[in-house]
Design a protein around this motif. Structure first.
Motif, short mmCIF file in Angstrom:
data_model
loop_
_atom_site.label_atom_id
_atom_site.label_comp_id
_atom_site.label_asym_id
_atom_site.label_seq_id
_atom_site.Cartn_x
_atom_site.Cartn_y
_atom_site.Cartn_z
N TYR A 60 -1.46 -42.43 -4.23
CA TYR A 60 -1.22 -41.01 -5.60
C TYR A 60 -1.52 -41.64 -6.83
CZ TYR A 60 -2.31 -38.75 -0.73
OH TYR A 60 -2.83 -38.74 0.79
N GLY A 61 -1.12 -42.49 -6.75
CA GLY A 61 -0.89 -42.54 -8.29
C GLY A 61 -1.49 -43.13 -8.90
N LEU A 62 -1.36 -44.90 -8.16
CA LEU A 62 -3.01 -45.91 -8.21
C LEU A 62 -3.81 -44.94 -8.69
CD1 LEU A 62 -3.52 -48.77 -8.35
CD2 LEU A 62 -3.53 -48.80 -5.99
N LEU A 63 -4.56 -44.11 -8.03
CA LEU A 63 -6.11 -43.89 -6.99
C LEU A 63 -6.18 -42.68 -8.24
CD1 LEU A 63 -6.49 -42.31 -3.75
CD2 LEU A 63 -7.51 -44.32 -5.30
N GLY A 64 -4.95 -41.71 -8.91
CA GLY A 64 -4.94 -41.18 -9.75
C GLY A 64 -5.55 -42.23 -11.52
N HIS A 65 -4.64 -43.10 -11.44
CA HIS A 65 -4.80 -44.17 -12.53
C HIS A 65 -6.61 -44.82 -12.37
CE1 HIS A 65 -4.27 -47.19 -15.75
NE2 HIS A 65 -4.68 -48.11 -14.59
N LEU A 66 -6.58 -45.10 -11.43
CA LEU A 66 -8.14 -45.91 -11.33
C LEU A 66 -9.11 -44.66 -11.98
CD1 LEU A 66 -7.18 -48.62 -8.18
CD2 LEU A 66 -7.85 -49.01 -10.64
N LYS A 67 -9.42 -43.95 -10.92
CA LYS A 67 -10.34 -42.53 -10.87
C LYS A 67 -10.93 -42.73 -12.36
CE LYS A 67 -9.94 -41.35 -6.26
NZ LYS A 67 -9.70 -39.70 -5.55
N GLY A 68 -9.27 -42.25 -13.38
CA GLY A 68 -9.29 -41.29 -15.07
C GLY A 68 -10.03 -42.50 -15.55
N LEU A 104 -11.84 -45.37 -14.93
CA LEU A 104 -13.08 -45.95 -14.73
C LEU A 104 -13.93 -44.65 -14.14
CD1 LEU A 104 -11.77 -48.53 -11.54
CD2 LEU A 104 -12.69 -49.08 -13.96
N HIS A 105 -13.72 -43.68 -15.10
CA HIS A 105 -14.33 -42.22 -14.62
C HIS A 105 -15.41 -42.34 -13.32
CE1 HIS A 105 -13.20 -42.28 -18.57
NE2 HIS A 105 -13.52 -43.87 -18.83
N ASN A 106 -14.60 -42.59 -12.63
CA ASN A 106 -15.41 -42.24 -10.50
C ASN A 106 -14.41 -41.62 -9.74
OD1 ASN A 106 -16.27 -42.81 -8.38
ND2 ASN A 106 -16.86 -44.90 -8.92
N HIS A 107 -14.80 -40.53 -9.51
CA HIS A 107 -14.07 -39.76 -9.20
C HIS A 107 -14.40 -40.14 -6.98
CE1 HIS A 107 -11.63 -37.91 -11.75
NE2 HIS A 107 -13.04 -37.83 -13.11
N ASP A 108 -15.06 -40.44 -6.72
CA ASP A 108 -15.55 -41.05 -5.39
C ASP A 108 -14.92 -42.25 -4.79
OD1 ASP A 108 -17.18 -38.37 -5.04
OD2 ASP A 108 -18.96 -40.43 -6.23
N ILE A 109 -14.18 -42.99 -5.73
CA ILE A 109 -13.21 -43.98 -5.49
C ILE A 109 -12.78 -44.22 -4.34
CG2 ILE A 109 -11.95 -46.30 -6.21
CD1 ILE A 109 -12.31 -45.84 -9.41
N THR A 110 -11.48 -44.71 -3.51
CA THR A 110 -10.94 -44.82 -2.20
C THR A 110 -9.98 -45.91 -1.87
OG1 THR A 110 -12.36 -44.83 -0.55
CG2 THR A 110 -11.87 -42.31 -1.31
N ILE A 111 -9.53 -45.79 -1.63
CA ILE A 111 -8.87 -46.93 -1.06
C ILE A 111 -8.08 -47.17 0.13
CG2 ILE A 111 -6.23 -48.88 -2.07
CD1 ILE A 111 -5.91 -47.54 -4.64
N LYS A 112 -8.44 -49.16 0.85
CA LYS A 112 -8.23 -48.43 2.01
C LYS A 112 -7.38 -49.97 1.85
CE LYS A 112 -10.55 -49.90 6.86
NZ LYS A 112 -11.80 -50.78 7.80
N VAL A 113 -6.06 -49.49 3.03
CA VAL A 113 -4.91 -50.95 3.13
C VAL A 113 -5.57 -51.39 4.40
CG1 VAL A 113 -2.59 -50.98 2.94
CG2 VAL A 113 -3.66 -49.44 2.22
N VAL A 114 -5.08 -52.43 4.23
CA VAL A 114 -5.91 -53.48 5.76
C VAL A 114 -4.31 -54.03 6.03
CG1 VAL A 114 -7.30 -54.69 6.42
CG2 VAL A 114 -8.14 -53.22 5.88
N VAL A 115 -3.75 -54.17 7.22
CA VAL A 115 -2.64 -55.53 7.53
C VAL A 115 -3.38 -56.57 7.90
CG1 VAL A 115 -0.66 -55.68 8.54
CG2 VAL A 115 -0.59 -53.22 7.30
N ASN A 116 -2.98 -57.50 7.23
CA ASN A 116 -3.46 -58.63 7.55
C ASN A 116 -2.18 -59.58 7.77
OD1 ASN A 116 -4.75 -61.45 8.39
ND2 ASN A 116 -6.14 -61.44 6.63
N GLU A 117 -1.57 -60.12 8.88
CA GLU A 117 -0.50 -60.85 9.30
C GLU A 117 -0.47 -62.18 8.69
OE1 GLU A 117 2.69 -59.84 10.94
OE2 GLU A 117 1.61 -57.40 11.52
#
Length: 112
Positions: free
Chosen positions: A54-62, A64-77
């Motif tokens: 949530y801290g990262l999302l807040g930083h990026l949204k602010g 980058l001036h884009n509040h539609d950003i989402t982050i998807k985490v994928v586990v790749n062994e």
């Protein structure tokens, strides 16, 4: 996006959160529309990463001036970190990043 991602990682590093910084810098995230896809090597890393999500999302949204950003985490062994141990390994890694290094080496007749 990558610039702000790196700045956030640096801010965490400055605060002493080295593990979180390393999770951010494991690899470059990929952008798919407004979704940032970040690959991590295991479930434990994913859990640690999500504590700071949530801290990262807040930083990026602010920034980058884009509040539609989402982050998807994928586990790749299969995600592996490449570490350079010898001088030749380090040179080859730096040369991947900046091919002009080879020109510098030839111009000044440098050895490894």
């Amino acid at each position: 996006m990558l610039l702000q991602w790196g700045k956030y990682a640096q801010r965490l590093s400055d605060k002493g959160h080295k593990i979180m910084e390393s999770l951010l810098m494991i690899g470059d995230p990929k952008l798919d529309g407004t979704t940032i896809i970040h690959e991590l090597p295991n479930e434990g890393s994913k859990i640690d990463f999500e504590t700071e999500l949530y801290g990262l999302l807040g930083h990026l949204k602010g920034h980058l001036h884009n509040h539609d950003i989402t982050i998807k985490v994928v586990v790749n062994e299969k995600v592996e970190n490449k570490f350079a141990f010898t001088a030749i390994d380090k040179y080859n890694r730096l040369n991947e990043i900046n091919p002009n290094l080879e020109l510098l080496k030839k111009t000044f007749d440098l050895d490894l």
